[in-house]
Design a protein around this motif. Structure first.
Motif, PDB file in Angstrom:
ATOM      1  N   LYS A   4      -1.271   7.641  -3.620  1.00  0.00           N
ATOM      2  CA  LYS A   4      -2.483   7.881  -2.846  1.00  0.00           C
ATOM      3  C   LYS A   4      -3.609   8.376  -3.753  1.00  0.00           C
ATOM      4  O   LYS A   4      -3.422   9.285  -4.543  1.00  0.00           O
ATOM      5  CB  LYS A   4      -2.201   8.914  -1.754  1.00  0.00           C
ATOM      6  N   GLY A   5      -4.779   7.733  -3.627  1.00  0.00           N
ATOM      7  CA  GLY A   5      -5.930   8.135  -4.426  1.00  0.00           C
ATOM      8  C   GLY A   5      -6.088   7.356  -5.723  1.00  0.00           C
ATOM      9  O   GLY A   5      -7.141   7.414  -6.347  1.00  0.00           O
ATOM     10  N   SER A   6      -5.066   6.609  -6.130  1.00  0.00           N
ATOM     11  CA  SER A   6      -5.155   5.854  -7.387  1.00  0.00           C
ATOM     12  C   SER A   6      -6.053   4.625  -7.195  1.00  0.00           C
ATOM     13  O   SER A   6      -6.354   4.226  -6.069  1.00  0.00           O
ATOM     14  CB  SER A   6      -3.768   5.407  -7.843  1.00  0.00           C
ATOM     15  N   ASN A   7      -6.460   4.038  -8.296  1.00  0.00           N
ATOM     16  CA  ASN A   7      -7.294   2.838  -8.225  1.00  0.00           C
ATOM     17  C   ASN A   7      -6.561   1.682  -7.549  1.00  0.00           C
ATOM     18  O   ASN A   7      -7.158   0.924  -6.784  1.00  0.00           O
ATOM     19  CB  ASN A   7      -7.767   2.414  -9.619  1.00  0.00           C
ATOM     20  N   ASN A   8      -5.266   1.521  -7.839  1.00  0.00           N
ATOM     21  CA  ASN A   8      -4.477   0.466  -7.202  1.00  0.00           C
ATOM     22  C   ASN A   8      -4.357   0.697  -5.696  1.00  0.00           C
ATOM     23  O   ASN A   8      -4.360  -0.253  -4.911  1.00  0.00           O
ATOM     24  CB  ASN A   8      -3.086   0.362  -7.837  1.00  0.00           C
ATOM     25  N   TYR A   9      -4.256   1.956  -5.291  1.00  0.00           N
ATOM     26  CA  TYR A   9      -4.211   2.297  -3.871  1.00  0.00           C
ATOM     27  C   TYR A   9      -5.520   1.859  -3.211  1.00  0.00           C
ATOM     28  O   TYR A   9      -5.517   1.246  -2.147  1.00  0.00           O
ATOM     29  CB  TYR A   9      -4.006   3.804  -3.692  1.00  0.00           C
TER      30      TYR A   9
ATOM     31  N   LEU B 187       0.829  -1.212   0.000  1.00  0.00           N
ATOM     32  CA  LEU B 187       0.000   0.000   0.000  1.00  0.00           C
ATOM     33  C   LEU B 187       0.865   1.264   0.000  1.00  0.00           C
ATOM     34  O   LEU B 187       0.559   2.238  -0.694  1.00  0.00           O
ATOM     35  CB  LEU B 187      -0.929   0.002   1.213  1.00  0.00           C
ATOM     36  N   SER B 188       1.963   1.210   0.748  1.00  0.00           N
ATOM     37  CA  SER B 188       2.820   2.397   0.845  1.00  0.00           C
ATOM     38  C   SER B 188       3.501   2.734  -0.485  1.00  0.00           C
ATOM     39  O   SER B 188       3.934   3.866  -0.696  1.00  0.00           O
ATOM     40  CB  SER B 188       3.879   2.208   1.931  1.00  0.00           C
TER      41      SER B 188
ATOM     42  N   LEU C   6      -8.454  -1.814   0.290  1.00  0.00           N
ATOM     43  CA  LEU C   6      -9.554  -2.742   0.509  1.00  0.00           C
ATOM     44  C   LEU C   6      -9.036  -4.104   0.964  1.00  0.00           C
ATOM     45  O   LEU C   6      -9.626  -4.739   1.845  1.00  0.00           O
ATOM     46  CB  LEU C   6     -10.375  -2.877  -0.780  1.00  0.00           C
ATOM     47  N   LYS C   7      -7.919  -4.561   0.366  1.00  0.00           N
ATOM     48  CA  LYS C   7      -7.298  -5.819   0.796  1.00  0.00           C
ATOM     49  C   LYS C   7      -6.887  -5.747   2.264  1.00  0.00           C
ATOM     50  O   LYS C   7      -7.091  -6.688   3.029  1.00  0.00           O
ATOM     51  CB  LYS C   7      -6.054  -6.123  -0.049  1.00  0.00           C
ATOM     52  N   LEU C   8      -6.292  -4.607   2.658  1.00  0.00           N
ATOM     53  CA  LEU C   8      -5.858  -4.419   4.039  1.00  0.00           C
ATOM     54  C   LEU C   8      -7.053  -4.444   4.989  1.00  0.00           C
ATOM     55  O   LEU C   8      -7.000  -5.075   6.055  1.00  0.00           O
ATOM     56  CB  LEU C   8      -5.082  -3.096   4.177  1.00  0.00           C
ATOM     57  N   ILE C   9      -8.121  -3.797   4.592  1.00  0.00           N
ATOM     58  CA  ILE C   9      -9.341  -3.789   5.409  1.00  0.00           C
ATOM     59  C   ILE C   9      -9.866  -5.210   5.587  1.00  0.00           C
ATOM     60  O   ILE C   9     -10.266  -5.609   6.687  1.00  0.00           O
ATOM     61  CB  ILE C   9     -10.409  -2.866   4.776  1.00  0.00           C
ATOM     62  N   LYS C  10      -9.819  -6.016   4.516  1.00  0.00           N
ATOM     63  CA  LYS C  10     -10.294  -7.396   4.587  1.00  0.00           C
ATOM     64  C   LYS C  10      -9.433  -8.245   5.531  1.00  0.00           C
ATOM     65  O   LYS C  10      -9.947  -9.101   6.248  1.00  0.00           O
ATOM     66  CB  LYS C  10     -10.337  -8.019   3.195  1.00  0.00           C
ATOM     67  N   VAL C  11      -8.121  -8.012   5.510  1.00  0.00           N
ATOM     68  CA  VAL C  11      -7.217  -8.750   6.404  1.00  0.00           C
ATOM     69  C   VAL C  11      -7.548  -8.414   7.857  1.00  0.00           C
ATOM     70  O   VAL C  11      -7.646  -9.310   8.702  1.00  0.00           O
ATOM     71  CB  VAL C  11      -5.737  -8.431   6.091  1.00  0.00           C
TER      72      VAL C  11
END
Length: 164
Positions: free
Chosen positions: A58-63, A53-54, A68-73
């Motif tokens: 910031k703000g891009s679609n990949n970000y 993520l880092s 979202l992946k981090l939130i799921k973890v």
């Protein structure tokens, strides 16, 4: 549709519980519940996704996708922890009329422990206060009693307190 919770039948049993890091709970009857330490199992994945993520703009679609992946973890980690705490609290509520626990202050346990990141992480991951709150909440509807006592010297007296 608010239904009043039905009290559970009396068991006439009292138990003392000592919460810890290696064994999540050891009670006065000798039952030992291992600490699943979900954070240890998930930490590498969290680090990997955070590092990924880092590197994103910031703000891009990949970000956004990586966020979202981090939130799921984190959601999975919280769900595992909550499931364990609910099952353990339900076990004690179903089987004992009085449950005696230490009234522990987690803030003071982790406040001045610089350089002990792993210990602090395990103390915080244990969610002992949440476990105690679940016991208290479930006890109200089940006609059970949860007693919080001063934690001074309780680990050595856990067995004798519950017998009284």
């Amino acid at each position: 549709m608010d239904e009043e919770p039905k009290p559970l039948p009396k068991t006439n049993k009292v138990i003392g519980i000592d919460l810890g890091i290696n064994a999540y709970a050891i009670d006065s009857e000798g039952n030992k519940f291992e600490n699943p330490k979900f954070i240890d199992k998930t930490l590498d994945k969290i680090k990997k996704v955070q590092k990924n993520l880092s590197k994103k703009a910031k703000g891009s679609n990949n970000y956004k996708k990586t966020k979202l992946k981090l939130i799921k973890v984190y959601d999975k980690l919280n769900n595992q922890k909550n499931d364990f705490l609910h099952k353990l609290s339900r076990y004690y509520i179903n089987n004992y009329d009085k449950i005696v626990l230490e009234d522990i202050s987690i803030k003071s346990m982790v406040k001045n422990k610089k350089g002990q990141k792993t210990l602090n992480r395990h103390i915080l991951d244990g969610s002992w206060k949440k476990f105690i709150n679940l016991l208290i909440y479930k006890a109200e509807g089940a006609d059970r009693e949860v007693i919080l006592i001063n934690p001074a010297y309780t680990s050595k007296k856990c067995v004798s307190i519950a017998v009284v």
